[in-house]
Scaffold this motif. Structure first.
Motif, PDB file in Angstrom:
ATOM      1  N   UNK A 415      -8.758 -12.773  19.175  1.00 51.76           N
ATOM      2  CA  UNK A 415      -9.171 -13.492  17.972  1.00 51.76           C
ATOM      3  C   UNK A 415     -10.282 -12.739  17.241  1.00 51.76           C
ATOM      4  N   UNK A 416     -11.273 -12.245  18.018  1.00 53.59           N
ATOM      5  CA  UNK A 416     -12.389 -11.507  17.405  1.00 53.59           C
ATOM      6  C   UNK A 416     -11.910 -10.231  16.727  1.00 53.59           C
ATOM      7  N   UNK A 417     -10.969  -9.500  17.398  1.00 50.79           N
ATOM      8  CA  UNK A 417     -10.442  -8.257  16.808  1.00 50.79           C
ATOM      9  C   UNK A 417      -9.728  -8.547  15.491  1.00 50.79           C
ATOM     10  N   UNK A 418      -8.937  -9.613  15.477  1.00 44.11           N
ATOM     11  CA  UNK A 418      -8.203  -9.962  14.268  1.00 44.11           C
ATOM     12  C   UNK A 418      -9.153 -10.349  13.135  1.00 44.11           C
ATOM     13  N   UNK A 419     -10.186 -11.147  13.468  1.00 41.13           N
ATOM     14  CA  UNK A 419     -11.150 -11.573  12.454  1.00 41.13           C
ATOM     15  C   UNK A 419     -11.944 -10.386  11.918  1.00 41.13           C
ATOM     16  N   UNK A 420     -12.337  -9.462  12.822  1.00 49.58           N
ATOM     17  CA  UNK A 420     -13.057  -8.268  12.377  1.00 49.58           C
ATOM     18  C   UNK A 420     -12.209  -7.422  11.439  1.00 49.58           C
ATOM     19  N   UNK A 421     -10.936  -7.237  11.816  1.00 46.37           N
ATOM     20  CA  UNK A 421     -10.050  -6.421  10.983  1.00 46.37           C
ATOM     21  C   UNK A 421      -9.882  -7.042   9.600  1.00 46.37           C
ATOM     22  N   UNK A 422      -9.714  -8.361   9.552  1.00 48.93           N
ATOM     23  CA  UNK A 422      -9.569  -9.051   8.264  1.00 48.93           C
ATOM     24  C   UNK A 422     -10.824  -8.900   7.419  1.00 48.93           C
ATOM     25  N   UNK A 423     -11.986  -9.106   8.059  1.00 50.98           N
ATOM     26  CA  UNK A 423     -13.257  -9.000   7.335  1.00 50.98           C
ATOM     27  C   UNK A 423     -13.488  -7.578   6.839  1.00 50.98           C
ATOM     28  N   UNK A 424     -13.154  -6.560   7.674  1.00 52.47           N
ATOM     29  CA  UNK A 424     -13.368  -5.165   7.301  1.00 52.47           C
ATOM     30  C   UNK A 424     -12.507  -4.808   6.096  1.00 52.47           C
ATOM     31  N   UNK A 425     -11.229  -5.216   6.147  1.00 49.51           N
ATOM     32  CA  UNK A 425     -10.331  -4.911   5.035  1.00 49.51           C
ATOM     33  C   UNK A 425     -10.797  -5.599   3.748  1.00 49.51           C
ATOM     34  N   UNK A 426     -11.271  -6.842   3.870  1.00 46.46           N
ATOM     35  CA  UNK A 426     -11.733  -7.571   2.687  1.00 46.46           C
ATOM     36  C   UNK A 426     -12.953  -6.901   2.073  1.00 46.46           C
ATOM     37  N   UNK A 427     -13.850  -6.407   2.920  1.00 37.16           N
ATOM     38  CA  UNK A 427     -15.085  -5.802   2.418  1.00 37.16           C
ATOM     39  C   UNK A 427     -14.860  -4.417   1.825  1.00 37.16           C
ATOM     40  N   UNK A 428     -13.757  -3.737   2.198  1.00 35.05           N
ATOM     41  CA  UNK A 428     -13.481  -2.409   1.627  1.00 35.05           C
ATOM     42  C   UNK A 428     -13.197  -2.503   0.128  1.00 35.05           C
ATOM     43  N   UNK A 429     -12.827  -3.693  -0.341  1.00 37.33           N
ATOM     44  CA  UNK A 429     -12.547  -3.856  -1.777  1.00 37.33           C
ATOM     45  C   UNK A 429     -13.796  -3.638  -2.619  1.00 37.33           C
ATOM     46  N   UNK A 430     -14.979  -3.866  -1.998  1.00 36.48           N
ATOM     47  CA  UNK A 430     -16.238  -3.667  -2.735  1.00 36.48           C
ATOM     48  C   UNK A 430     -16.801  -2.268  -2.540  1.00 36.48           C
ATOM     49  N   UNK A 431     -16.025  -1.406  -1.875  1.00 41.97           N
ATOM     50  CA  UNK A 431     -16.478  -0.040  -1.638  1.00 41.97           C
ATOM     51  C   UNK A 431     -16.967   0.130  -0.210  1.00 41.97           C
ATOM     52  N   UNK A 432     -18.213   0.537  -0.049  1.00 44.45           N
ATOM     53  CA  UNK A 432     -18.786   0.796   1.265  1.00 44.45           C
ATOM     54  C   UNK A 432     -18.937  -0.502   2.055  1.00 44.45           C
TER      55      UNK A 432
END
Length: 475
Positions: A415-432
Motif C-alpha cells: 500500500x505504501x509503495x503504491x501511494x508513494x508512486x502515485x504521489x511522486x507521479x502527481x508531483x512531477x507535474x510541477x517539475x522538481x
C-alpha cells in the motif's frame, strides 16, 4: 407486637411522630357507630388498601425506599437538565469517574500529579487536554509525606509552570493509615464536604480495594463507593490501576486493567497507557535532535545565533560544522561532553501511547507521549507508526500471530509503495519533486515521507529533493 413495632417505625420514617410509650394495639383503632364526645364515629370507606398485611408491607417498603422516582421523558423534553461542565475537555465531566490504567513504570503517579497541577493552574494536561481550573484533592496512599511533596515540586518545575495557584491543591497523605474504600468514603465525604473540590484523585487504588479484584460483584460494590463520593461532593473521582501481567498490545485498551472487567466498564472515562518500543532509527533521530539543540544553545550563548538558520538546526552535521567554524577548542570540548550527555538522556526516555474509552464523548485519536522523568511530553510525530508489543501464550497462537503480522506488514508495504508512486507521479507535474510537495499531497509529515521513501528503496533523497532510482543505481 412485631407488627405494631413495624407500624411505628414506618410512621417515624415518614415524619409522623407518635407516642412510643403507648403500646396498646386498641389505641390504633376507632369504633364506628360509637360516640366520641359529641361526634358519632363512622367509616369513611371500606374495602380499600391492600388485601392483607403481607401485601401492605411489600407496598410500603416499595414506596419508601431510598431510590429516586421514575421520571417522564415527555416532561423533561422541553426542559432538559444541563450537562455537567467538562473537567478534562473531550474526556471527563465534573462529577464523573475516570480510571487511568497502565503497567508498572509507566509514570501513572506522575501523570496524575501532572493532572492535579493542570487543574489547579488551568493549563492543558500533557499539553493536549484542556482542563477546567479549580481545587483538587490528591489522596496519596503510596509515598511518604516528604517524597510526595518533593514530587509535586519537581513536576511543577519540569512543566515550566510558576506555582501561582498552590492553594488549589490539597494533599491527604494516608501511607500507613489507609483503610478500605467503604470505610474511607464516609471519612472523605465528611472532611471534604465544604472544601469545594472539583476533583478527587486516589493514587493508587490497590491500597483501598475491598474484596477480590477478580470478583465482579465485589468490585461493583467497591466502585459504588466512588459514585457515593461523586454524588455527595459533586466532584470527579480519578484513580489509577495496574495492568494484568504480560504484553498488552493484542488486547483492547479496556481489557488491559488487572482484575474484573468492572474496572473498565464502571468509570465514565478510561485512559489506558501502553508502552511503545522506539526503533533504532527513531533513537538515532532523537540523538541527532539532542545534538542540534546543544549546538544551538551554545552558539546562542556565545552570541552566534545568526550563524545558523532553521534548516541548519535540523542537521547535526551542519550544526557541528558551524560550531567548529565559530567556537574555540575549549567550547568544542565542552560541546562534545554536552552532546554525549544529551544523547544519553534521549536514550533514557520511554515511549507511551494513551487510548481512551469514553462514555460521554467521542473517542479521541491515540496520543503518543515520551516519559522524560518526571513528566510526560507530547510526541512530535516520531511514534505514530509504532504498535505496542503483543503477547501470545501458545505456540499455535504465536505462529498464527506471526503469519498475520507478516501478511499485514506485506500488505502495508504494498500500500505504501503504491501511494508513494502515485504521489511522486502527481508531483512531477510541477517539475522538481520535493519531500514537502509529497508530504502536502499525501497529507503526511515530511519526516514520515522520508521514512517511507527510505524503506521503499526505490527513491533517492538529496536534501529535500526526491528522485526515482534508475536500474544499476548505486547511490
Amino acid at each position: 407486637r412485631r407488627r405494631v413495632d413495624y407500624l411505628y417505625s414506618v410512621c417515624q420514617k415518614n415524619g409522623l411522630v407518635l407516642d412510643q410509650a403507648c403500646r396498646n394495639p386498641s389505641r390504633l383503632s376507632r369504633m364506628p357507630g360509637a360516640m366520641r364526645g359529641e361526634q358519632k364515629q363512622y367509616l369513611l370507606e371500606t374495602n380499600f388498601g391492600k388485601a392483607n398485611w403481607g401485601e401492605w408491607k411489600d407496598w410500603v417498603e416499595s414506596v419508601t425506599d431510598d431510590l429516586p422516582d421514575t421520571e417522564s421523558m415527555a416532561a423533561a423534553w422541553e426542559n432538559m437538565p444541563e450537562l455537567s461542565p467538562a473537567l478534562i475537555e473531550g474526556v471527563l465531566r465534573q462529577g464523573h469517574k475516570m480510571l487511568l490504567a497502565g503497567p508498572s513504570k509507566a509514570g501513572k503517579s506522575f501523570a496524575l500529579i501532572e493532572l492535579c497541577i493542570s487543574i489547579a493552574e488551568g493549563v492543558p494536561w500533557f499539553g493536549r487536554f484542556r482542563c477546567a481550573q479549580g481545587k483538587v484533592l490528591y489522596i496519596n496512599l503510596e509515598l511518604d509525606r516528604a517524597s510526595c511533596f518533593h514530587r509535586f515540586r519537581d513536576v511543577y518545575t519540569a512543566m515550566g509552570l510558576n506555582p501561582e495557584n498552590l492553594r488549589n491543591i490539597d494533599v491527604w497523605n494516608l501511607r500507613g493509615a489507609s483503610v478500605p474504600m467503604d470505610k474511607l468514603a464516609p471519612k472523605l465525604i465528611r472532611r471534604a464536604a465544604k472544601s469545594g473540590y472539583i476533583a478527587v484523585v486516589l493514587d493508587p487504588i490497590y491500597k483501598v480495594i475491598t474484596g477480590d479484584e477478580n470478583s465482579a460483584d465485589q468490585m461493583a460494590k467497591f466502585c459504588n463507593q466512588f459514585d457515593l463520593v461523586c454524588r455527595e461532593l459533586g466532584c470527579a473521582v480519578i484513580y489509577c490501576h495496574h495492568h494484568s501481567k504480560g504484553a498488552q498490545g493484542g488486547k483492547r485498551s479496556m481489557d488491559r486493567a488487572s482484575g474484573s472487567g468492572v474496572f473498565a466498564r464502571d468509570p465514565d472515562a478510561m485512559l489506558d497507557m501502553t508502552e511503545l518500543e522506539p526503533t533504532e532509527a527513531i533513537r538515532t533521530q532523537m540523538k541527532n535532535r539532542a545534538a542540534c539543540a546543544a549546538c544551538c544553545e551554545l552558539l546562542d550563548k556565545r552570541g552566534h545565533g545568526d550563524a545558523y538558520g532553521t534548516d541548519d538546526a535540523l542537521s547535526k552535521t551542519q550544526m557541528l560544522a558551524i560550531c567548529k567554524d565559530r567556537l574555540g577548542q575549549a567550547d568544542l570540548r565542552m560541546l562534545d561532553a554536552e552532546i554525549e550527555r544529551a544523547a544519553a538522556h534521549a536514550m533514557e526516555k520511554t515511549a507511551w501511547r494513551i487510548e481512551g474509552t469514553l462514555r460521554e464523548f467521542a473517542r479521541f485519536a491515540p496520543v503518543n507521549l515520551w516519559f522524560d522523568y518526571p513528566v510526560h511530553q507530547l510526541d512530535s510525530g516520531l511514534l505514530e507508526d509504532l504498535q505496542p508489543e503483543t503477547d501470545f501464550r501458545t505456540a499455535g497462537r504465536a505462529g498464527a500471530a506471526k503469519r498475520w503480522a507478516a501478511t499485514d506488514k506485506e500488505d502495508t508495504a504494498k500500500k505504501n509503495r503504491k501511494e508513494l508512486a502515485t504521489a511522486f507521479e502527481a508531483c512531477t507535474m510541477d517539475g522538481e519533486v520535493t519531500v514537502y510537495a509529497m508530504a502536502e499531497y499525501m497529507d503526511l509529515k515530511p519526516r514520515t515521507i522520508k521514512q517511507r521513501l527510505k524503506a521503499d528503496g526505490g527513491y533517492w533523497i538529496d536534501g529535500e529533493k526526491v528522485g526515482r532510482k534508475e536500474p544499476g543505481y548505486k547511490g
